[in-house]
Write a protein that holds these residues in place. Structure first.
Motif, PDB file in Angstrom:
ATOM      1  N   LEU A 115      -7.372   2.199   1.830  1.00  0.00           N
ATOM      2  CA  LEU A 115      -7.908   1.133   2.679  1.00  0.00           C
ATOM      3  C   LEU A 115      -9.422   1.171   2.681  1.00  0.00           C
ATOM      4  O   LEU A 115     -10.083   0.148   2.566  1.00  0.00           O
ATOM      5  N   THR A 129     -13.341   4.427   9.194  1.00  0.00           N
ATOM      6  CA  THR A 129     -12.301   3.511   8.729  1.00  0.00           C
ATOM      7  C   THR A 129     -12.237   2.270   9.606  1.00  0.00           C
ATOM      8  O   THR A 129     -12.039   1.172   9.132  1.00  0.00           O
ATOM      9  N   GLU A 189      -3.128   6.439   2.153  1.00  0.00           N
ATOM     10  CA  GLU A 189      -3.303   5.069   2.655  1.00  0.00           C
ATOM     11  C   GLU A 189      -4.696   4.869   3.231  1.00  0.00           C
ATOM     12  O   GLU A 189      -5.336   3.849   3.005  1.00  0.00           O
ATOM     13  N   ASP A 190      -5.160   5.876   3.969  1.00  0.00           N
ATOM     14  CA  ASP A 190      -6.482   5.750   4.570  1.00  0.00           C
ATOM     15  C   ASP A 190      -7.559   5.585   3.519  1.00  0.00           C
ATOM     16  O   ASP A 190      -8.427   4.711   3.612  1.00  0.00           O
ATOM     17  N   ILE A 194       0.823  -1.208   0.000  1.00  0.00           N
ATOM     18  CA  ILE A 194       0.000   0.000   0.000  1.00  0.00           C
ATOM     19  C   ILE A 194       0.853   1.252   0.000  1.00  0.00           C
ATOM     20  O   ILE A 194       0.584   2.225  -0.707  1.00  0.00           O
ATOM     21  N   PRO A 198     -11.777   8.858  10.304  1.00  0.00           N
ATOM     22  CA  PRO A 198     -11.172   7.759  11.050  1.00  0.00           C
ATOM     23  C   PRO A 198     -12.183   6.770  11.609  1.00  0.00           C
ATOM     24  O   PRO A 198     -11.979   5.570  11.524  1.00  0.00           O
TER      25      PRO A 198
END
Lengths: 368, 598
Positions: free
Chosen positions: B514, B535, B510-511, B481, B532
């Protein structure tokens, strides 16, 4: 197991999504279940057996020849009344038993990914040596050819396994060497060594028990032993490993070189032994036999489903392969009007069929 | 034979601090023709510790491992096992002494059954000294259960996925009565769940006071499970000490032999911080690519001068997409256009003529020809261009090779050195050179930095950057990633063989990636970064998503064969249960029938 996979996923993502998944991985991995002890109360889990297709493929590979053999026999029995007689069957079996013993050794060699081209010459040499030694009794008649042919096998094996030479070249050289030795022993074929009539050694080739000639019984016994060794001993497993992946076998600490040397020695011993019994049957050491026998043996092994590249195969398959070749030859003799050379054409055809089938099998394997 | 078992968790590192040395190499030297692979290297391994062995390719890790495991004999120095000098002439001797190894490339016999592979050379015997197959199968099944492998042990090994095969290798290595287990890049073919199992096994070995030598390029893994580290560089010993006392930058700088500040400035990967100037006319467009069981509607556009990332979980169709674009995978539907013109036929030759080059994922099987020289490997694809009337000009070859060896900094003793003798990183560069000398318009890179060392990785990444800067269109397929996010200007996200979203601009993070990978809902243009809190949820569902993927892949492979519908139907049925726990359980059923998607 939910915990585990969750932990795995979280751990992987945690490094990137640090803010997001903070805290979760620690708890998750702490809770991760310990590995269950084998046979412990972890409970039976679904353990799917080999798939139908795989079993089918494996079945075709090991038993396909048998099916072909049986159908040829059944059809021939109806078409040619002389085929399905006990006498004819005995004749076919005795004929086949010599090639069978040679092909048994070849099977072991090919499973390790090698080849032994010397067996035809070694077969003839074994016969001549046995006939030459037969006046001294049964034991010399057997031990002399076994010692000589075993030595040739040992030489093959050492050159291949220790010196790392190509089996094709090494055994081609010993094919020539053994043939030359044989001609030298017989003054270029001028001298024929005879087996004393009525000796115990002659009886070994010509006698019978329960209606079956000794050569047949010997071949059956050797195949039973061969099958047991191949399937049920560490040595047998090592042969498959060596042929399947030589590097892996070495790194696993298996005795690769020793296994290779052993199969060539066995191949030489079996070929020499078959030659000796054949000499006993013919009452003399015939110098001109065995030419091209190595190719018949290879054909029988491959038709029997052993992969020519090594790593897979069986002695039973080889047995069916040998019988198939013998039956085809017998049928062509039965037809009578056909030139017997056509036997080779038919055998060749079968060989192609099998190789095509093997290719199909290995391609399926790749795509899996 | 001792299996991994439950035991109270031991505090990490306590065992090793005062533990006796089990295996020691003193001043070991090893030369190969033209190379000093090891020069006066010492290495100590304490009972119960997990010892990281790191270094760039060519640093001597592999050679050291081979010396420890009896594959090579050292030219100088000595080995001590529990304080006593030993000399291993063969791997068998090292194994008999209790040193067991798992290799990066699975070293088992593909045609033999799982159980036979586990027990090769030490099969359980009955009273007649014959192999006891029922017992062998039962023991193999019980043993493999502990490694999360639930396949029928009678199945041929080659029918399992690569990761499962690696777990079988692990089971074999650990189940012998080992004092030392050497693991060479054990995780390179494992899925996250399997990595977790591996780590549990290592914890268990620690409790049983068995030492582990752990070789990996993955920093996260090292810091998670290793107690001490030994760094090698250019065949020399650089450092040995507790891993906790080193931060990543210090470790990397030791491996590279560069100053910390230098490394820091360059970032973790070799990619530059800036994006590229992108021309707006696409050089390559793919529309709705479909291939039964593998691709289900992949669409993407690739512009000159950009690096387009292709993200997705295992089995999402990343590699298949790259292969389809390169003409190496025939399509059932869809269209690939290069510079506006459709690719007439799907064959690699046609794609190469159109200017598409693929750097395949499996370097060894689909890339290099190990027995040929560096020169021959580089010019292989360009031969048609370098020849007139079938005769190849050696002078033109040499010129070309010289240019690329210099430009890509390929480290070989000469252009005539066999490629098989080079390190992984240099092999990859040779492959890059092969494609670059065709002057492609589009470069498809499938996992270009997998299995190569840190230094070479950074170099390859920098090179990708540079190439895009020169106007080449690059498609970067990566399961890393970090690499994807830092390297790509845009990222197209795949799931279940179809395009499900695209990350652009700020969202190349990256967040966001994902979240996109984990998202279950029909993918919005993932232009909003998930907060967040969301996530965390997404991470949870990622598990399920992955399972569904696995089910899909297994399904695809299975149903390819009509006779196997029973298993497949079962797998699908279970996989459809939405409850997370059950889905995971189903995954195990699926894993049992899992086929290597490639």
């Amino acid at each position: 197991m939910k915990q585990t996979s969750y932990a795995a996923k979280t751990a992987k993502t945690a490094k990137s999504a640090r803010t997001a998944a903070a805290g979760t991985p620690a708890t998750a991995s702490a809770d991760a279940p310990a590995l269950p002890a084998p046979g412990g109360p972890s409970g039976p889990r679904p353990r799917p057996a080999s798939t139908v297709a795989e079993r089918l493929l494996a079945g075709v590979r090991s038993q396909g020849v048998l099916a072909v053999l049986l159908s040829v026999v059944v059809v021939a029995s109806f078409v040619y009344p002389t085929f399905a007689t006990l006498d004819n069957a005995r004749g076919v079996l005795v004929q086949a038993s010599f090639l069978a013993v040679v092909a048994l050794g070849m099977t072991l060699v090919i499973i390790t990914g090698g080849i032994d081209l010397s067996v035809g010459s070694v077969f003839a040499l074994g016969g001549v040596l046995a006939a030459w030694a037969s006046p001294w009794g049964l034991l010399p008649a057997l031990l002399v050819p076994l010692a000589a042919c075993g030595a040739i096998g040992l030489l093959n094996g050492l050159l291949i396994a220790r010196a790392g030479m190509a089996p094709f070249i090494v055994t081609l050289a010993s094919l020539l060497g053994a043939r030359g030795l044989l001609l030298a022993l017989t003054d270029e074929g001028a001298t024929t060594h005879l087996v004393p009539k009525g000796s115990a050694f002659a009886e070994l080739g010509q006698g019978s028990a329960a209606g079956f000639g000794y050569p047949i019984l010997i071949a059956v016994a050797l195949f039973a032993a061969g099958g047991l060794v191949l399937q049920r001993t560490s040595f047998g497993q090592t042969l498959f490993a060596v042929g399947g992946s030589g590097d892996a076998a070495t790194l696993m600490g298996l005795p690769v070189a020793r296994a290779k040397v052993t199969v060539y020695v066995l191949s030489g011993l079996l070929a020499g032994f078959a030659g000796a019994i054949n000499a006993a049957r013919l009452s003399s050491g015939v110098t001109i036999i065995g030419t091209g026998m190595e190719l018949d043996a290879i054909a029988a092994v491959v038709i029997g489903g052993t992969l020519l590249v090594g790593g897979a195969g069986s002695v039973t398959g080889t047995l069916w392969g040998v019988l198939l070749l013998a039956v085809i030859q017998n049928l062509i003799n039965q037809i009578g009007s056909l030139n017997s050379s056509y036997q080779s054409v038919v055998s060749g055809g079968f060989l192609i069929l099998v190789v095509v089938a093997q290719r199909y099998v290995s391609r399926t394997r790749k795509s899996l | 034979m001792a299996p991994p078992e439950a035991a109270p968790p031991a505090a990490r590192g306590t065992a090793s601090a005062s533990a006796p040395t089990v295996l020691e190499a003193r001043g070991v030297g090893k030369r190969f023709p033209g190379v000093v692979a090891l020069d006066d290297v010492s290495f100590t391994l304490r009972a119960g510790e997990t010892h990281a062995l790191v270094g760039e390719n060519g640093a001597g890790k592999s050679t050291l491992i081979k010396v420890l495991t009896g594959v090579h004999r050292p030219d100088a120095g000595e080995l001590l096992l529990a304080g006593r000098p030993v000399g291993f002439a063969r791997p068998a001797e090292a194994q008999a002494a209790g040193i067991s190894t798992i290799y990066q490339e699975v070293n088992l016999v593909p045609l033999m059954s799982v159980a036979r592979n586990v027990f090769l050379g030490r099969e359980p015997k009955n009273r007649l000294r014959l192999i006891d197959f029922p017992r062998m199968h039962a023991e193999a099944a019980a043993l493999l259960d502990g490694f999360g492998v639930t396949v029928d042990p009678r199945r041929p090994l080659h029918t399992l996925g690569l990761g499962t095969q690696q777990m079988v290798a692990l089971a074999r290595a650990v189940s012998v009565d080992a004092r030392v287990v050497v693991m060479d890049e054990p995780t390179s073919s494992l899925e996250p769940r399997e990595v977790e199992t591996l780590f549990r096994v290592i914890e268990d070995l620690r409790r049983r006071n068995i030492a582990v030598v752990y070789v990996s390029h993955r920093m996260d893994e090292l810091y998670r499970i290793c107690d001490r580290v030994t760094v090698l560089r250019d065949g020399r010993h650089i450092h040995t000490g507790p891993l906790a006392e080193l931060d990543r930058m210090q470790l990397v700088s030791m491996m590279l032999g560069r100053e910390v500040s230098e490394v820091r400035r360059d970032g973790v990967t070799g990619f530059g911080a800036d994006g590229h100037d992108v021309t707006r006319t696409p050089v390559l467009t793919a529309k709705n690519l479909v291939r039964r069981h593998q691709l289900d509607g992949v669409s993407l556009e690739l512009h000159p001068g950009e690096v387009l990332g292709l993200g997705g979980l295992l089995g999402s169709g990343r590699s298949e997409t790259a292969k389809a674009l390169a003409g190496a995978l025939s399509l059932d539907a869809g269209e690939v256009r290069v510079a506006g013109r459709p690719l007439a036929r799907s064959s690699p030759a046609a794609a190469i003529r159109a200017g598409i080059s693929l750097l395949p994922e499996d370097r060894k099987a689909e890339g290099i020809v190990p027995g040929l020289s560096v020169r021959e490997n580089i010019v292989l694809a360009a031969l048609p261009r370098l020849s007139r009337g079938g005769v190849v000009s050696r002078a033109r070859q040499d010129r070309l090779v010289e240019i690329f060896v210099k430009r890509l900094r390929i480290k070989a003793s000469s252009p005539e050195q066999k490629v098989g003798e080079l390190s992984g990183g240099n092999q990859q560069k040779v492959l890059l050179a092969r494609w670059l000398c065709l002057e492609p318009k589009v470069l498809l890179l499938d996992e270009p930095t997998r299995g190569i060392d840190v230094g070479a990785k950074a170099e390859v990444q920098a090179l990708i950057d540079e190439l895009a800067g020169e106007g080449l269109a690059v498609l970067l397929v990566s399961s890393d990633i970090e690499e994807l996010v830092e390297g790509a200007d845009r990222i197209v996200v795949l799931r279940n063989g179809g395009t499900v979203g695209e990350l652009v601009g700020e969202n190349v993070s990256e967040d966001a990636l994902l979240a996109a990978l984990a998202d279950h809902a029909p993918p919005a243009e993932t232009t909003e970064t998930a907060p967040p809190a969301e996530t965390t949820d997404a991470v949870e569902t990622a598990d399920a998503a992955e399972t569904a993927d696995a089910a899909e892949t297994a399904d695809a492979a299975e149903t390819a064969d009509a006779a196997e519908t029973t298993d497949a139907a079962e797998a699908i049925e279970t996989a459809e249960v939405t409850e997370a726990t059950e889905v995971t359980e189903a995954a195990e059923v699926v894993e049992a029938t899992e086929e290597d998607p490639r």
